[in-house]
Design an enzyme around this catalytic site. Structure first.
Site, PDB file in Angstrom:
ATOM      1  CD  GLU A 172      99.062 -35.511 -52.231  1.00 40.12           C
ATOM      2  OE1 GLU A 172      98.680 -35.070 -51.139  1.00 40.12           O
ATOM      3  OE2 GLU A 172     100.170 -35.237 -52.726  1.00 40.12           O
ATOM      4  CG  HIS A 210      99.874 -36.605 -48.124  1.00 35.42           C
ATOM      5  ND1 HIS A 210     100.546 -35.629 -48.833  1.00 35.42           N
ATOM      6  CD2 HIS A 210     100.834 -37.209 -47.375  1.00 35.42           C
ATOM      7  CE1 HIS A 210     101.829 -35.662 -48.527  1.00 35.42           C
ATOM      8  NE2 HIS A 210     102.028 -36.610 -47.628  1.00 35.42           N
ATOM      9  CG  ASP A 232     104.338 -43.842 -50.079  1.00 29.02           C
ATOM     10  OD1 ASP A 232     105.384 -44.209 -49.529  1.00 29.02           O
ATOM     11  OD2 ASP A 232     103.614 -42.946 -49.624  1.00 29.02           O
TER      12      ASP A 232
HETATM   13  C1  F6R Z   1     105.856 -41.655 -46.915  1.00 32.15           C
HETATM   14  C2  F6R Z   1     104.468 -41.246 -46.928  1.00 32.15           C
HETATM   15  C3  F6R Z   1     104.047 -39.842 -46.726  1.00 32.15           C
HETATM   16  C4  F6R Z   1     104.715 -39.167 -45.537  1.00 32.15           C
HETATM   17  C5  F6R Z   1     104.250 -37.721 -45.388  1.00 32.15           C
HETATM   18  C6  F6R Z   1     104.971 -36.997 -44.273  1.00 32.15           C
HETATM   19  O1  F6R Z   1     105.968 -43.036 -47.139  1.00 32.15           O
HETATM   20  O2  F6R Z   1     103.640 -42.089 -47.128  1.00 32.15           O
HETATM   21  O3  F6R Z   1     102.652 -39.794 -46.554  1.00 32.15           O
HETATM   22  O4  F6R Z   1     104.431 -39.878 -44.364  1.00 32.15           O
HETATM   23  O5  F6R Z   1     104.443 -37.032 -46.586  1.00 32.15           O
HETATM   24  O6  F6R Z   1     106.318 -36.872 -44.607  1.00 32.15           O
HETATM   25  P1  F6R Z   1     107.395 -36.343 -43.568  1.00 32.15           P
HETATM   26  O7  F6R Z   1     107.500 -37.386 -42.488  1.00 32.15           O
HETATM   27  O8  F6R Z   1     108.676 -36.237 -44.340  1.00 32.15           O
HETATM   28  O9  F6R Z   1     106.897 -35.042 -43.040  1.00 32.15           O
END
Ligand code: F6R
Length: 240
Positions: free
Chosen positions: A143, A138, A67
């Site tokens: 989402e 998500h 993403d």
């Molecule tokens: C990032 C992504 C998101 C994250 C998620 C967790 O490329 O796709 O889904 O994996 O928001 O983020 P962290 O690791 O920062 O808690």
């Protein structure tokens, strides 16, 4: 679904790096599905060290990221392209021309998304997909919703995600409210998926991932339909 429970985040990084490195070792021209966020950073560091020590090489690999914020230029220091360069690509021998992140400036996000999915298919499909998980379940920026989207698409971020990601920005108002993201089908096509989860804040989402229900209100639960998914969680994420 295989579940590996680790003592702490560092052990999660080590387990994930082992599995990821084994994939690249077995198939040097692997197609890598990559995630940003704080969770995989430890794994990227270990893999970069292994690359430096000559244990594995990424020179024949291709990669596709999950993403990108929208609209955001790849040169912006909060863009996921920038994140990947700084946290991984700049430290390994991958050819950056073979690394792709969805275009956060695409004028026609739908066309960009279709092209992105076609490029993944043309590369032979993702061999190993790394995922983090949001506090609301998500994966990528799919989402919780009544309906989820199959392919790469433009989406709006929920308040929960904006709040969680505000820590990377000067102020909450700076967090983009939209993103381009791989969709559920794009993710589910990966041959192997490793989902990393660390910290108590992820416990509720992980708990639902480990029961026997599937719901679009926790998109990660759809991974129960995937034949080869490995969850690597630390005790905080697993036990709460
Ligand atoms: C990032 C992504 C998101 C994250 C998620 C967790 O490329 O796709 O889904 O994996 O928001 O983020 P962290 O690791 O920062 O808690």
């Amino acid at each position: 679904m295989r579940v590996i429970v680790c003592e702490n985040a560092q052990e999660v990084a080590k387990e994930a790096a082992k599995i990821f490195a084994a994939q690249v070792y077995m198939k040097p021209n692997s197609v890598l599905g990559l995630a940003t966020g704080s969770t995989p950073v430890g794994m990227y560091k270990i893999l970069a060290d292994m690359n430096k020590n000559g244990e594995i090489s990424f020179k024949d690999c291709k990669s596709f990221n999950l993403d990108e914020y929208y609209p955001l230029a790849p040169t912006h220091d909060q863009s996921y392209r920038y994140f990947m360069n700084v946290n991984f690509f700049d430290h390994i021998d991958i050819d950056k021309a073979n690394t792709r992140v969805p275009d956060g400036l695409a004028e026609d996000p739908a066309a960009m998304g279709a092209e992105y999915d076609a490029a993944i298919d043309a590369a032979g499909g993702v061999d190993i997909q790394v995922l983090g998980i949001g506090q609301n379940g998500h994966i990528a920026f799919n989402e919780p919703d009544e309906k989820l989207v199959a392919g790469t698409h433009l989406t709006s971020l929920t308040e929960s995600t904006i709040n969680a990601n505000a820590r990377f920005f000067e102020k909450k108002e700076d967090v983009p409210t939209q993103a381009v993201t791989m969709g559920m089908a794009s993710i589910m096509k990966a041959k192997t998926i490793i989902l990393l989860a660390t910290g108590k804040a992820k416990h509720d989402a992980v708990k639902e991932l480990l029961d026997d229900k599937i719901t679009t209100s926790n998109p990660a639960t759809l991974l129960k339909l995937h034949p080869n998914t490995i969850i690597i969680a630390d005790k905080d994420a697993y036990n709460g």
